[in-house]
Write an enzyme that holds these catalytic residues in place. Structure first.
Site, PDB file in Angstrom:
ATOM      1  N   SER A  44       2.511  -2.204   4.271  1.00  0.00           N
ATOM      2  CA  SER A  44       2.614  -0.764   4.047  1.00  0.00           C
ATOM      3  C   SER A  44       3.938  -0.429   3.380  1.00  0.00           C
ATOM      4  O   SER A  44       4.927  -1.150   3.531  1.00  0.00           O
ATOM      5  CB  SER A  44       2.536  -0.015   5.384  1.00  0.00           C
ATOM      6  OG  SER A  44       3.746  -0.182   6.120  1.00  0.00           O
ATOM      7  N   ASP A  45       3.944   0.660   2.613  1.00  0.00           N
ATOM      8  CA  ASP A  45       5.237   1.240   2.278  1.00  0.00           C
ATOM      9  C   ASP A  45       5.870   1.686   3.592  1.00  0.00           C
ATOM     10  O   ASP A  45       5.178   1.897   4.593  1.00  0.00           O
ATOM     11  CB  ASP A  45       5.065   2.414   1.303  1.00  0.00           C
ATOM     12  CG  ASP A  45       6.320   2.661   0.472  1.00  0.00           C
ATOM     13  OD1 ASP A  45       7.417   2.208   0.879  1.00  0.00           O
ATOM     14  OD2 ASP A  45       6.219   3.301  -0.582  1.00  0.00           O
ATOM     15  N   TRP A  46       7.169   1.847   3.578  1.00  0.00           N
ATOM     16  CA  TRP A  46       7.906   2.069   4.825  1.00  0.00           C
ATOM     17  C   TRP A  46       7.529   3.428   5.442  1.00  0.00           C
ATOM     18  O   TRP A  46       7.857   4.482   4.913  1.00  0.00           O
ATOM     19  CB  TRP A  46       9.393   1.973   4.555  1.00  0.00           C
ATOM     20  CG  TRP A  46       9.980   0.600   4.736  1.00  0.00           C
ATOM     21  CD1 TRP A  46      11.099   0.296   5.458  1.00  0.00           C
ATOM     22  CD2 TRP A  46       9.516  -0.657   4.226  1.00  0.00           C
ATOM     23  NE1 TRP A  46      11.349  -1.068   5.428  1.00  0.00           N
ATOM     24  CE2 TRP A  46      10.387  -1.679   4.680  1.00  0.00           C
ATOM     25  CE3 TRP A  46       8.431  -1.025   3.442  1.00  0.00           C
ATOM     26  CZ2 TRP A  46      10.219  -3.025   4.367  1.00  0.00           C
ATOM     27  CZ3 TRP A  46       8.254  -2.367   3.124  1.00  0.00           C
ATOM     28  CH2 TRP A  46       9.134  -3.339   3.578  1.00  0.00           C
ATOM     29  N   ALA A  70       0.847  -1.192   0.000  1.00  0.00           N
ATOM     30  CA  ALA A  70       0.000   0.000   0.000  1.00  0.00           C
ATOM     31  C   ALA A  70       0.880   1.238   0.000  1.00  0.00           C
ATOM     32  O   ALA A  70       1.853   1.336   0.758  1.00  0.00           O
ATOM     33  CB  ALA A  70      -0.910  -0.001   1.225  1.00  0.00           C
TER      34      ALA A  70
END
Length: 750
Positions: A230-232, A197
């Site tokens: 999630s993206d970081w 995401a």
């Protein structure tokens, strides 16, 4: 690192997890791995970047693990070859596995809404079908080696400016037909282990908290059964994100978000079942990765060496944009001047988290050409090593060397600082020092070839028509110099085709007025007219169109045939090589669809095939075009639909170079919106059954003819036809009533 050695047999998870244990699995253990629960048989999962090669950080973050550096996704896209992309992906996966990684955080699949996108070199194309096909090849290549693929960045992450919070304000039609379309193809066909995401919001809601996207579309519509990560640092509210369907938050929050999850369950604001559901997905991923690790490498015994594959991929990524007077390939004994500091030290990848520490240096283009070419090869830098600084002495030397040669090859490109994760490009222009060099060399040399090294389009108007040949390498990895040399001397055919339009001017691009937005919002005002769809709709000139590329051989398309198939249509076309050189050709199929029901692009890509044809040989190409490729998203009905009527299938060499055409009569969907009191007067009148029934009913109800006259007078309908019909039904001066409307509408469904 992995919680389970690759040689060990994976255990099955044991026992029901406690709430605390389940919550602990939902965030990272560190920057790159998930938490393990050894006592429950759940190992850790190690993830790494790797779009154009393994980009794994060393444990102390002092650098990266040495790896083979392949062409970036933007360069690989120019091959139009999913099988080759799959080979490259498999090679990257093998190196990732050898380094201990379980998951490759690739491929990047965001569309190139604007050529200014700073991370465009990590993405494939401005077209969703081409993006989807290449991404399917990548995911299958990675997962065929027992490593999981994580497709990203879901969704509409099309800019770096304010990327952590900007809202992509996009219509549902554009979202479905363009930005979601490639993800749908990959999820339903290639079954990636994870979906990432993105940071941004879509229409005001953070993607990581968007239940409609993460659960409604991704899981319920498309059937995704893997992990949403999630993206970081992309999670804004952990509890809302978990409820929406985001399973794993990365990187580690040192237990803070785990505690938030447990507290929300204790407070009754989060269902414990939601926590356990996501924990099971993460646990299943861990066990799956461990099981795959015991079999990695079994399918790789006949794979080519990574170094050789990197050179082949660089060759195939090269696009010959212009070749006047047949200046390329180089005549065997021609005296050649190679000019430009980038010829000595070429760029070969973009900046940011995907950067690779190459096992082998790219080497000098000058040396590579010198080793392949029988004639003399001289070198002059022409501009400073930074690619930016003008040096009059270097310019004068370059002109002198060019004038003495038969062919001058000028190597230019965007500087390293222009293309990176984290910020967008400021413009499409090359540094003035480079433009000045090209102009000066072109004025002095007998023949001039310009080689462009960049992650995306550059402005070529300053010299495009004054040079003999233009070659685009993209950011072609460690094999760039050897691959380019093969093309220049004619040992390989330039089979690449542009995966994105090269505009003449930035102002010509469809998103120019709204990219990258302001005030936290980026309005996708161009709608579905992204890239070539927009350029072709307005008809403005471009420098080089989508799909364009030249070959040294000459081919002819013949005998286009279209026949119905179980899933749509089978299209066949014959490619004839009418020259004495081998040729690589890309047969591109477009559809010209009727736009009576909704605006459409003049033509849209619906299929393609890259083929090699020997001199004098003929090959029959067959391409399947599924029904879905011709469908559009209907905003009002909120569904996919196929319009009836004449559609033309076009076999082409680019979006603007149609070669053969075949018209088909499509029987589409009878899509009719149910009429309600909120439907407009025109919608009622234009309905083939209800319209006449309405006129008959009001004629009977109002013998004076006043109401019928109002409904049949063209000027009256022009003025009031857009009103919801219930507003007319409250006027006692006409025969329209809500009861009458109910009777008319009901009589058509009895």
């Amino acid at each position: 690192m992995n919680g389970l050695p690759s040689s060990a047999a994976p255990a099955e998870p044991t026992g029901e997890l406690t709430l605390s244990e389940a919550a602990s699995l939902l965030s990272g253990a560190d920057m790159a791995s998930t938490k393990a629960l050894p006592e429950r048989g759940i190992p850790s999962v190690l993830m790494t970047d790797g779009s154009n090669g393994l980009a794994m950080n060393l444990p102390d973050f002092s650098g990266k693990v040495p790896a083979t550096c392949f062409p970036t996704s933007s360069a690989l896209a120019a091959t139009w070859d999913p099988a080759l992309v799959g080979q490259v992906a498999g090679a990257i996966a093998r190196e990732a596995s050898a380094a201990g990684a379980d998951v490759l955080l690739s491929p990047g699949m965001n569309l190139k809404r604007s050529p200014l996108g700073g991370r465009n070199f990590e993405y494939y194309s401005e077209d969703p079908l081409l993006t989807g096909e290449l991404a399917v090849g990548f995911v299958e290549g990675v997962q065929g080696e027992g490593v999981g693929a994580c497709v990203k960045h879901f969704v509409a992450n099309n800019q770096e400016t304010d990327r952590m919070r900007v809202s992509a304000d996009v219509s549902e039609r554009a979202l479905r037909e363009l930005y979601l379309r490639a993800f749908e193809e990959v999820v339903t066909r290639a079954k990636p282990w994870l979906v990432m995401a993105s940071y941004n919001r879509v229409n005001g809601t953070y993607v990581s908290e968007d239940e409609r996207l993460l659960t409604g579309i991704l899981r319920e519509e498309w059937g995704f059964d893997g992990v949403v990560v999630s993206d970081w640092g992309a999670v804004d509210d952990r509890v809302r994100a978990l409820r929406a369907g985001l399973d794993l938050e990365m990187p580690s929050t040192s237990g803070a978000s785990d505690a938030q999850v447990v507290a929300a369950v204790d407070a009754g604001t989060l269902d414990a079942d939601v926590v356990h559901r996501s924990a099971r997905r993460v646990a299943d991923l861990a066990v799956r990765a461990a099981a795959s690790g015991t079999h990695r490498g079994e399918s790789s015994t006949t794979a080519p060496s990574a170094a050789d594959l990197a050179i082949t991929a660089a060759e195939r990524s090269t696009v010959l944009l212009r070749n006047e007077h047949g200046v390329l390939p180089l005549a065997p004994t021609a005296g050649v001047a190679v000019i430009g500091a980038y010829a000595s030290a070429p760029r070969f990848q973009g900046g940011g988290s995907a950067g690779v520490q190459p096992k082998q240096p790219a080497g000098s283009i000058v040396d590579a050409v010198g080793a392949r070419h029988a004639g003399t090869v001289e070198y002059a830098p022409g501009y400073a090593d930074d690619g930016l600084t003008r040096d009059p002495a270097l310019l004068e030397q370059a002109v002198s060397v060019a004038a003495a040669a038969d062919v001058a090859i000028v190597v230019v490109g965007s500087p390293e600082s222009a293309e990176s994760e984290g910020y967008d490009r400021a413009d499409l222009g090359l540094p003035e020092a480079q433009n000045e060099l090209v102009a000066a060399v072109a004025a002095a040399a007998r023949s001039t070839v310009v080689v462009v090294i960049s992650g995306g389009p550059v402005r070529t108007e300053a010299w495009r028509t004054s040079v003999d040949a233009i070659v685009s390498t993209g950011l072609a990895g460690q094999g760039v110099s050897l691959g380019l040399a093969s093309i220049l001397v004619g040992d390989a055919d330039p089979g690449g085709r542009l995966a994105e339009t090269w505009p003449r001017e930035l102002a010509d691009t469809p998103s120019f007025l709204s990219f990258p937005g302001e005030g936290g919002h980026s309005a996708y005002g161009e709608g579905i007219f992204v890239g070539y769809r927009g350029h072709d709709r307005t008809g403005g000139e471009v420098a080089f169109p989508f799909g364009h590329g030249l070959s040294y051989g000459e081919t002819r398309f013949e005998d286009l045939a279209v026949s119905p198939s179980a899933s749509g249509w089978s299209v066949e076309v014959t490619v004839v090589n009418v020259s004495e050189r081998a040729a690589r050709e890309v047969v591109q199929l477009y559809v010209e669809a009727p736009d009576h029901a909704a605006r459409r692009a003049p033509r849209a890509l619906v299929g393609f095939a890259a083929v090699a044809v020997a001199p004098g040989q003929t090959t029959r190409v067959r391409i399947e075009v599924p029904r879905r490729a011709l469908e559009r998203w209907d905003e009002a009905a909120a569904c996919w639909t196929l319009d009836s009527g004449a559609h033309t299938i076009v076999a082409a060499r680019s979006s603007r170079d149609a070669v053969l055409r075949h018209e088909i009569d499509v029987v589409g969907d009878d899509l009719r919106m149910p009429l309600t009191a909120d439907s407009t007067l025109v919608e009622w009148l234009e309905h083939p059954a209800v319209g006449p029934a309405l006129i008959a009913a009001v004629t009977e109800a109002d013998p004076s003819g006043r109401t019928t006259g109002m409904l049949t007078n063209p000027m009256a309908v022009l003025m009031i036809g857009g009103l919801p019909i219930h507003r007319l039904a409250v006027d006692a001066g006409n025969a329209l009533t809500l009861d009458l409307l109910d009777r008319v509408a009901g009589s058509q469904t009895d």
